[in-house]
Design a protein around this motif. Structure first.
Motif, PDB file in Angstrom:
ATOM      1  N   UNK A   1       0.844  -1.184  -0.018  1.00  0.00           N
ATOM      2  CA  UNK A   1      -0.384   0.245   0.341  1.00  0.00           C
ATOM      3  C   UNK A   1       0.909   1.236   0.127  1.00  0.00           C
ATOM      4  N   UNK A   2       1.937   1.643   1.115  1.00  0.00           N
ATOM      5  CA  UNK A   2       2.422   2.320   0.587  1.00  0.00           C
ATOM      6  C   UNK A   2       3.815   2.598  -0.986  1.00  0.00           C
ATOM      7  N   UNK A   3       4.345   2.166  -1.074  1.00  0.00           N
ATOM      8  CA  UNK A   3       4.165   2.235  -2.271  1.00  0.00           C
ATOM      9  C   UNK A   3       3.414   2.590  -3.340  1.00  0.00           C
ATOM     10  N   UNK A   4       2.258   2.007  -2.954  1.00  0.00           N
ATOM     11  CA  UNK A   4       1.258   2.487  -4.476  1.00  0.00           C
ATOM     12  C   UNK A   4       0.896   3.391  -4.642  1.00  0.00           C
ATOM     13  N   UNK A   5       0.751   3.671  -3.017  1.00  0.00           N
ATOM     14  CA  UNK A   5       0.347   5.648  -2.545  1.00  0.00           C
ATOM     15  C   UNK A   5       1.555   6.237  -3.230  1.00  0.00           C
ATOM     16  N   UNK A   6       2.472   5.783  -2.847  1.00  0.00           N
ATOM     17  CA  UNK A   6       3.645   7.062  -3.554  1.00  0.00           C
ATOM     18  C   UNK A   6       3.531   7.494  -4.692  1.00  0.00           C
ATOM     19  N   UNK A   7       4.063   5.906  -5.785  1.00  0.00           N
ATOM     20  CA  UNK A   7       4.263   6.002  -6.532  1.00  0.00           C
ATOM     21  C   UNK A   7       2.582   6.361  -7.529  1.00  0.00           C
ATOM     22  N   UNK A   8       1.249   6.998  -6.897  1.00  0.00           N
ATOM     23  CA  UNK A   8       0.245   7.212  -7.138  1.00  0.00           C
ATOM     24  C   UNK A   8       0.550   8.285  -7.142  1.00  0.00           C
TER      25      UNK A   8
ATOM     26  N   UNK B   1      13.995   4.137  -3.762  1.00  0.00           N
ATOM     27  CA  UNK B   1      14.019   3.010  -2.148  1.00  0.00           C
ATOM     28  C   UNK B   1      13.338   2.160  -2.705  1.00  0.00           C
ATOM     29  N   UNK B   2      11.995   2.153  -2.798  1.00  0.00           N
ATOM     30  CA  UNK B   2      10.560   1.267  -2.750  1.00  0.00           C
ATOM     31  C   UNK B   2      11.502   0.110  -3.655  1.00  0.00           C
TER      32      UNK B   2
END
Length: 156
Positions: free
Chosen positions: A2-9, A72-73
């Protein structure tokens, strides 16, 4: 995940805002300039400057922050050649944007002065707009390059 997808979004949305508002405000300011009407130029100029600070400036800060988080991710080295090229193009964009905003403010003030005094727009105004136009192109083309690098991630 979820944090990855939020940051990507957030990264994608902020890149859209950065590019979209940059191109959009430039379009409207240039077309106001083409009218030669100081009242219209001043009015559009005030809106463009405000939009640049609120939207373009904010997304211009969000972009590198979310970009570094994505690096980083995803486990990339900060020194990948395509990332170094991206940093360079982003710096070119930023180096052009700062004087562009100053030139927008100057052109707007010159249009306001022309409106108040009744004196037509002069050489200072035209010179300001020529510099503004000239600096817009490297910023635009650099951002296009950044988009390509983010998508292609080429081996350089």
């Amino acid at each position: 995940m979820y944090p990855f997808l939020f940051v990507k979004w957030l990264h994608i949305v902020s890149s859209t805002v950065l590019f979209g508002f940059g191109a959009g405000t430039a379009w409207y300011f240039w077309n106001a300039h083409l009218t030669g009407n100081p009242a219209l130029i001043a009015r559009v100029g005030r809106m463009v400057v405000k939009a640049d600070w609120i939207f373009t400036g904010t997304s211009g800060v969000v972009q590198p922050l979310t970009g570094l988080m994505l690096v980083h991710f995803l486990g990339y080295s900060l020194f990948e050649p395509w990332l170094i090229a991206t940093y360079g193009l982003y710096l070119v964009t930023f180096a052009c944007w700062i004087p562009v905003v100053w030139l927008q403010i100057r052109a707007t003030r010159l249009a306001e002065a022309s409106l108040i005094s009744g004196v037509p727009l002069g050489t200072d105004y035209r010179r300001t707009m020529h510099m503004w136009f000239a600096l817009g192109w490297p910023a635009f083309l650099s951002l296009m390059g950044v988009f390509w690098l983010m998508i292609a991630k080429p081996t350089l």
